[in-house]
Design a protein around this motif. Structure first.
Motif, PDB file in Angstrom:
ATOM      1  N   ILE A 177       0.840  -1.205   0.000  1.00  0.00           N
ATOM      2  CA  ILE A 177       0.000   0.000   0.000  1.00  0.00           C
ATOM      3  C   ILE A 177       0.865   1.241   0.000  1.00  0.00           C
ATOM      4  CG2 ILE A 177      -1.818   1.249   1.216  1.00  0.00           C
ATOM      5  CD1 ILE A 177      -1.899  -1.835   2.576  1.00  0.00           C
ATOM      6  N   GLN A 194      -2.269   9.279 -13.422  1.00  0.00           N
ATOM      7  CA  GLN A 194      -2.659   8.510 -14.596  1.00  0.00           C
ATOM      8  C   GLN A 194      -1.955   7.160 -14.642  1.00  0.00           C
ATOM      9  OE1 GLN A 194      -1.885  10.217 -18.397  1.00  0.00           O
ATOM     10  NE2 GLN A 194      -4.069  10.300 -18.895  1.00  0.00           N
ATOM     11  N   ALA A 195      -0.655   7.192 -14.403  1.00  0.00           N
ATOM     12  CA  ALA A 195       0.107   5.953 -14.447  1.00  0.00           C
ATOM     13  C   ALA A 195      -0.361   5.012 -13.347  1.00  0.00           C
ATOM     14  CB  ALA A 195       1.592   6.244 -14.291  1.00  0.00           C
ATOM     15  N   ALA A 196      -0.705   5.568 -12.188  1.00  0.00           N
ATOM     16  CA  ALA A 196      -1.177   4.736 -11.087  1.00  0.00           C
ATOM     17  C   ALA A 196      -2.464   4.029 -11.469  1.00  0.00           C
ATOM     18  CB  ALA A 196      -1.382   5.586  -9.832  1.00  0.00           C
ATOM     19  N   LEU A 197      -3.354   4.760 -12.114  1.00  0.00           N
ATOM     20  CA  LEU A 197      -4.604   4.149 -12.556  1.00  0.00           C
ATOM     21  C   LEU A 197      -4.338   3.018 -13.539  1.00  0.00           C
ATOM     22  CD1 LEU A 197      -6.861   7.278 -13.104  1.00  0.00           C
ATOM     23  CD2 LEU A 197      -7.296   5.409 -11.510  1.00  0.00           C
ATOM     24  N   SER A 198      -3.361   3.237 -14.431  1.00  0.00           N
ATOM     25  CA  SER A 198      -3.123   2.258 -15.490  1.00  0.00           C
ATOM     26  C   SER A 198      -2.547   0.948 -14.961  1.00  0.00           C
ATOM     27  CB  SER A 198      -2.204   2.833 -16.563  1.00  0.00           C
ATOM     28  OG  SER A 198      -0.860   2.714 -16.166  1.00  0.00           O
ATOM     29  N   VAL A 199      -1.933   0.956 -13.780  1.00  0.00           N
ATOM     30  CA  VAL A 199      -1.462  -0.324 -13.241  1.00  0.00           C
ATOM     31  C   VAL A 199      -2.494  -0.902 -12.270  1.00  0.00           C
ATOM     32  CG1 VAL A 199       1.005   0.049 -13.535  1.00  0.00           C
ATOM     33  CG2 VAL A 199      -0.082   0.760 -11.408  1.00  0.00           C
ATOM     34  N   GLY A 200      -3.669  -0.315 -12.260  1.00  0.00           N
ATOM     35  CA  GLY A 200      -4.762  -0.917 -11.501  1.00  0.00           C
ATOM     36  C   GLY A 200      -4.851  -0.462 -10.059  1.00  0.00           C
ATOM     37  N   ILE A 201      -4.264   0.691  -9.753  1.00  0.00           N
ATOM     38  CA  ILE A 201      -4.418   1.225  -8.407  1.00  0.00           C
ATOM     39  C   ILE A 201      -5.690   2.064  -8.381  1.00  0.00           C
ATOM     40  CG2 ILE A 201      -3.451   2.824  -6.708  1.00  0.00           C
ATOM     41  CD1 ILE A 201      -0.661   1.986  -7.836  1.00  0.00           C
ATOM     42  N   SER A 202      -6.541   1.831  -7.407  1.00  0.00           N
ATOM     43  CA  SER A 202      -7.773   2.599  -7.327  1.00  0.00           C
ATOM     44  C   SER A 202      -7.529   3.862  -6.512  1.00  0.00           C
ATOM     45  CB  SER A 202      -8.862   1.735  -6.689  1.00  0.00           C
ATOM     46  OG  SER A 202      -9.801   2.548  -6.049  1.00  0.00           O
ATOM     47  N   THR A 260      -9.599   4.083  -3.135  1.00  0.00           N
ATOM     48  CA  THR A 260      -9.095   3.357  -1.975  1.00  0.00           C
ATOM     49  C   THR A 260      -7.918   4.087  -1.351  1.00  0.00           C
ATOM     50  OG1 THR A 260      -9.573   1.444  -3.344  1.00  0.00           O
ATOM     51  CG2 THR A 260      -8.525   1.034  -1.228  1.00  0.00           C
ATOM     52  N   ALA A 302       3.107   5.826  -5.561  1.00  0.00           N
ATOM     53  CA  ALA A 302       2.802   5.834  -6.988  1.00  0.00           C
ATOM     54  C   ALA A 302       1.751   6.890  -7.304  1.00  0.00           C
ATOM     55  CB  ALA A 302       2.318   4.454  -7.429  1.00  0.00           C
TER      56      ALA A 302
END
Lengths: 301, 263
Positions: A171, A183-191, A194, A177
């Protein structure tokens, strides 16, 4: 000779007292840094969150007659719930908005919390009693305030725990991240949702701890929110994005204002403790706007 | 979530008649195309043709006002980027979106985010178990690092790396998610010839060794024609050509768009 020893002891006493008070400023500043790092928002409501958390703890203690540890856990639950609400009803609706709009939203949250907290728990000054020691002890001729010492150790432990959390867990990595690139965080599946809830919860927990310390010192009252203003010069000194910066900044401000009061005060008529921190911050801004540990912002043109 | 498996050669993703506008500006108008499992699919076109917008629609950053996107047999409405990631879509960005303060290793580890099972409490409280999981993922990430030949920069903060290497790290982060569909936005932009050749080799290797389906954007025609199975051409938001490289190369509309004729 005796005079010099006495002077030295006195100096150390002022310095130590200043450093310990400074660690209390650091606690407040820490809450700001956490949220600023993860969501790029300057959370004006950090002071109000501290008051709200402390009020909840004392309120549960009085209302239910439970031990302070139980009330502590309940107050944590309240702060997590608050974090969830902030994300759900405020921040979540404002994704991709200008920072100034997010900032205004946190001012809104501040006034809501101030009002709501007093509606819930009343506006009279409450006594924070979690069994922290009072008074002072003598260490080789230097008097040290017990409460301030406890606060200093707590701040240190909290920083250590947060550093571990940020650097060693999954976490923590996700948090860093998000702080770096949404944007990059979203693209690796980080919500983002949360992460924001977690960050605001942790900031709430830090606020609760700061609230306990300040509440024990000054009583739980409305003026605690104003302490958040003292966190501003701390952040300017330490940098808005740095956890160690919040600590070092707090220590410099805390010791600086105490020493200034004693050694410079008499020459300018005293009472400089109240504005010294802000002046120091302003001078600092002129020479190092990113703070001691902050990231230098270089705009590519 | 229903897990549909798609066999090689079948349609993995199909885009039906989508349109996207920002206010009065039309970024994409009524484009349909599909991506087959296991292929290298390229989208080319001049600047501002809507290529990146198309990728953004596929992985959920943009939601087209019109049309549908079907992935693994499931037609979806507005999907969030992290949901797209959860379903096996990974991507890289045109302007390299790495976590600049973190090391190469940590950056690629974030790509494992969705593969890590320990929840918030678990990873805080059951330290041992979370640490063991961390080690397993670490091993996987080390394999990717070997594969991309970036062992030497494992501990370097990526902000300090030259552009070409940053692009490689970004590819590594996308690969760490073991994606079924990999979207690459101009993977070779700003690279010198040698770096371009390396990148081509990595893309083809990923496609061969892991069977990953790849959809890539480029505006350098030459490179694309060599490594792609099929190429779609966009211009001014509309589709003007689609087919195997040789077909596209000889298409009059495409030649006009690229040589500036007809405008």
């Amino acid at each position: 000779m005796e005079d010099i020893i006495f002077e030295l002891q006195f100096f150390l006493e002022v310095l130590i007292s200043g450093l310990l008070t400074g660690s209390l400023y650091s606690l407040v500043a820490l809450g700001f840094v956490l949220i600023f790092k993860a969501s790029g928002v300057f959370n004006f409501a950090q002071g109000a969150m501290m008051l709200f958390a402390a009020l909840s703890l004392v309120g549960f203690q009085e209302l239910l007659g439970v031990h302070w540890t139980v009330a502590f856990v309940m107050a944590i639950a309240v702060m997590v719930l608050l974090a969830w609400c902030v994300e759900k009803f405020v921040l979540g609706k404002l994704v991709n908005q200008e920072p100034i709009i997010l900032f205004m939203a946190t001012i809104g949250i501040t006034f809501f919390l101030d009002g709501f907290g007093q509606t819930l728990w009343g506006s009279d000054i409450k006594v924070m009693d979690v069994g922290l020691p009072t008074g002072s002890f003598d260490m080789g001729g230097i008097f040290i305030d017990k409460l301030e010492l406890v606060a200093g150790f707590t701040a240190g432990a909290l920083v250590l725990a947060l550093a571990l959390f940020f650097n060693k867990t999954k976490i923590g990595r996700a948090l860093r991240a998000v702080a770096d690139d949404h944007q990059a965080a979203l693209s690796v599946g980080i919500s983002l949702r949360t992460i924001w809830i977690i960050v605001w919860s942790v900031a709430g927990l830090v606020g609760l701890v700061a609230g306990i310390m300040w509440g024990s010192k000054l009583g739980v009252q409305f003026s605690l929110t104003l302490l958040a203003l003292k966190a501003l010069p701390v952040l300017i000194l330490g940098g808005f994005t740095s956890i160690p910066g919040a600590i070092v900044g707090g220590l410099i401000i805390g010791s600086g204002e105490k020493l200034a009061e004693i050694y410079i005060g008499p020459f300018v008529g005293g009472a400089i403790e109240n504005w010294f921190a802000y002046m120091l911050a302003m001078v600092f801004l002129l020479f190092r706007p990113q703070g001691l540990f902050g990231e230098k912002i270089i705009e590519r043109v | 979530m229903v897990e549909n498996t798609v066999k090689p050669g079948e349609i993995l993703l199909s885009v039906e008649d989508i349109s996207l506008s920002f206010g009065a500006v039309r970024a994409i108008s009524e484009v349909s195309f599909d991506i087959k499992k296991g292929e290298v699919r390229a989208i080319i076109g001049p600047n501002g043709a809507g290529k990146t917008s198309m990728l953004n629609c596929i992985n959920g950053f943009y939601h087209p006002q019109q049309g549908t996107i079907t992935y693994k047999g499931i037609t979806r409405s507005a999907m969030k980027p992290y949901e797209a990631a959860a379903q096996g879509i990974a991507r890289t960005f045109q302007n390299v979106a790495l976590f600049k303060g973190m090391s190469t290793l940590d950056n690629i580890m974030t790509g494992r985010n969705l593969k890590m099972k320990s929840g918030i409490l678990a990873s805080t409280l059951w330290w041992g178990k979370a640490q063991k999981e961390e080690m397993e993922h670490r091993r996987f990430v080390e394999d990717i690092i070997d594969f991309l030949e970036i062992e030497a920069i494992r501990k370097t903060p990526v902000g300090r790396l030259p552009y070409g290497l940053q692009k490689r790290v970004e590819l590594g982060r996308a690969l760490a998610a073991e994606p079924e569909l990999l979207l690459l936005d101009e993977p070779m932009a700003g690279m010198n010839l040698e770096e371009k050749q390396d990148m081509c080799r990595f893309i083809l290797d990923v496609n061969d060794e892991f069977g990953t389906t790849i959809c890539l954007i480029e505006h350098d025609m030459g490179v694309v024609m060599d490594i792609s199975d099929r190429v779609m051409v966009l211009d001014y938001g509309g589709k003007i050509g689609d087919g195997v490289p040789d077909e596209v190369r000889n298409d009059q509309n495409v030649i006009d768009a690229y040589l500036g004729g007809g405008h």
